[in-house]
Motif scaffolding. Structure first.
Motif, short mmCIF file in Angstrom:
data_model
loop_
_atom_site.label_atom_id
_atom_site.label_comp_id
_atom_site.label_asym_id
_atom_site.label_seq_id
_atom_site.Cartn_x
_atom_site.Cartn_y
_atom_site.Cartn_z
N VAL A 28 0.83 -1.21 0.00
CA VAL A 28 0.00 0.00 0.00
C VAL A 28 0.86 1.25 0.00
N VAL A 29 1.97 1.26 0.71
CA VAL A 29 2.88 2.41 0.68
C VAL A 29 3.42 2.61 -0.74
N LEU A 30 3.80 1.52 -1.40
CA LEU A 30 4.25 1.63 -2.79
C LEU A 30 3.15 2.17 -3.69
N ALA A 31 1.92 1.72 -3.47
CA ALA A 31 0.80 2.21 -4.28
C ALA A 31 0.59 3.72 -4.07
N VAL A 32 0.72 4.18 -2.84
CA VAL A 32 0.56 5.62 -2.56
C VAL A 32 1.67 6.41 -3.25
N VAL A 33 2.90 5.93 -3.16
CA VAL A 33 4.02 6.64 -3.79
C VAL A 33 3.86 6.68 -5.30
N ILE A 34 3.50 5.56 -5.90
CA ILE A 34 3.32 5.51 -7.36
C ILE A 34 2.17 6.42 -7.78
N THR A 35 1.09 6.40 -7.03
CA THR A 35 -0.04 7.27 -7.35
C THR A 35 0.36 8.74 -7.28
N ALA A 36 1.13 9.09 -6.26
CA ALA A 36 1.57 10.49 -6.12
C ALA A 36 2.47 10.90 -7.28
N LEU A 37 3.23 9.97 -7.81
CA LEU A 37 4.11 10.29 -8.93
C LEU A 37 3.36 10.37 -10.26
N VAL A 38 2.30 9.59 -10.41
CA VAL A 38 1.62 9.47 -11.69
C VAL A 38 0.48 10.49 -11.87
N VAL A 39 -0.27 10.76 -10.82
CA VAL A 39 -1.46 11.61 -10.93
C VAL A 39 -1.04 13.06 -11.20
N ASP A 40 -1.60 13.62 -12.24
CA ASP A 40 -1.35 15.03 -12.57
C ASP A 40 -2.58 15.85 -12.24
N GLY A 41 -2.34 17.04 -11.79
CA GLY A 41 -3.45 17.94 -11.53
C GLY A 41 -3.82 18.70 -12.78
N GLU A 42 -5.09 18.83 -13.03
CA GLU A 42 -5.54 19.64 -14.16
C GLU A 42 -6.01 20.98 -13.61
N GLY A 43 -5.39 22.03 -14.09
CA GLY A 43 -5.81 23.34 -13.62
C GLY A 43 -4.94 23.85 -12.49
N ASP A 44 -5.54 24.04 -11.32
CA ASP A 44 -4.85 24.73 -10.23
C ASP A 44 -4.16 23.78 -9.25
N GLU A 52 0.31 15.17 0.40
CA GLU A 52 -0.80 14.22 0.60
C GLU A 52 -0.26 12.80 0.74
N ALA A 53 0.71 12.43 -0.10
CA ALA A 53 1.29 11.09 -0.04
C ALA A 53 1.93 10.85 1.32
N LEU A 54 2.69 11.82 1.82
CA LEU A 54 3.32 11.67 3.13
C LEU A 54 2.29 11.56 4.25
N ARG A 55 1.20 12.30 4.13
CA ARG A 55 0.14 12.21 5.13
C ARG A 55 -0.46 10.79 5.16
N TYR A 56 -0.74 10.24 3.97
CA TYR A 56 -1.31 8.89 3.92
C TYR A 56 -0.31 7.83 4.38
N ILE A 57 0.96 8.02 4.05
CA ILE A 57 1.97 7.07 4.52
C ILE A 57 2.09 7.14 6.04
N THR A 58 1.96 8.32 6.61
CA THR A 58 1.97 8.46 8.08
C THR A 58 0.79 7.72 8.69
N TYR A 59 -0.40 7.88 8.12
CA TYR A 59 -1.58 7.15 8.61
C TYR A 59 -1.38 5.65 8.50
N LEU A 60 -0.81 5.20 7.39
CA LEU A 60 -0.56 3.77 7.21
C LEU A 60 0.44 3.25 8.24
N THR A 61 1.46 4.05 8.52
CA THR A 61 2.46 3.64 9.50
C THR A 61 1.86 3.52 10.89
N ILE A 62 1.02 4.47 11.25
CA ILE A 62 0.34 4.40 12.55
C ILE A 62 -0.55 3.15 12.61
N GLY A 63 -1.27 2.89 11.54
CA GLY A 63 -2.12 1.70 11.49
C GLY A 63 -1.30 0.42 11.60
#
Length: 81
Positions: A28-44, A52-63
């Motif tokens: 799941v940590v790898l999935a979060v990192v890959i998603t953060a690298l691949v997803v592009d923002g459109e617009g602003d 966001e990725a670090l926040r989710y990895i922190t939550y995963l680590t606590i879990g």
């Protein structure tokens, strides 16, 4: 007074490498990192960036730590040493 130490018959818990929590955590940590690298923002801005990725990895680590704590509190493995 020569007292014999009590013999230890079990460990506290399984080694973390023998549990599915470790494999799930790493995947799941790898999935979060890959998603953060691949997803592009459109617009602003990027909707899923590094912060966001670090926040989710922190939550995963606590879990993961909570899951290991629960495993330690309730399982016993035979002691082979």
């Amino acid at each position: 007074m020569d007292r014999e130490r009590p013999r230890r018959l079990s460990t506290e818990t399984k080694a973390s490498t023998k549990t599915t929590e470790l494999a799930a955590y790493v995947l799941v940590v790898l999935a979060v990192v890959i998603t953060a690298l691949v997803v592009d923002g459109e617009g602003d801005g990027d909707p899923f960036g590094a912060s966001e990725a670090l926040r989710y990895i922190t939550y995963l680590t606590i879990g993961y730590m909570v899951a290991r704590g629960l495993a330690k509190s309730g399982s016993r493995d035979p002691y082979d040493a």
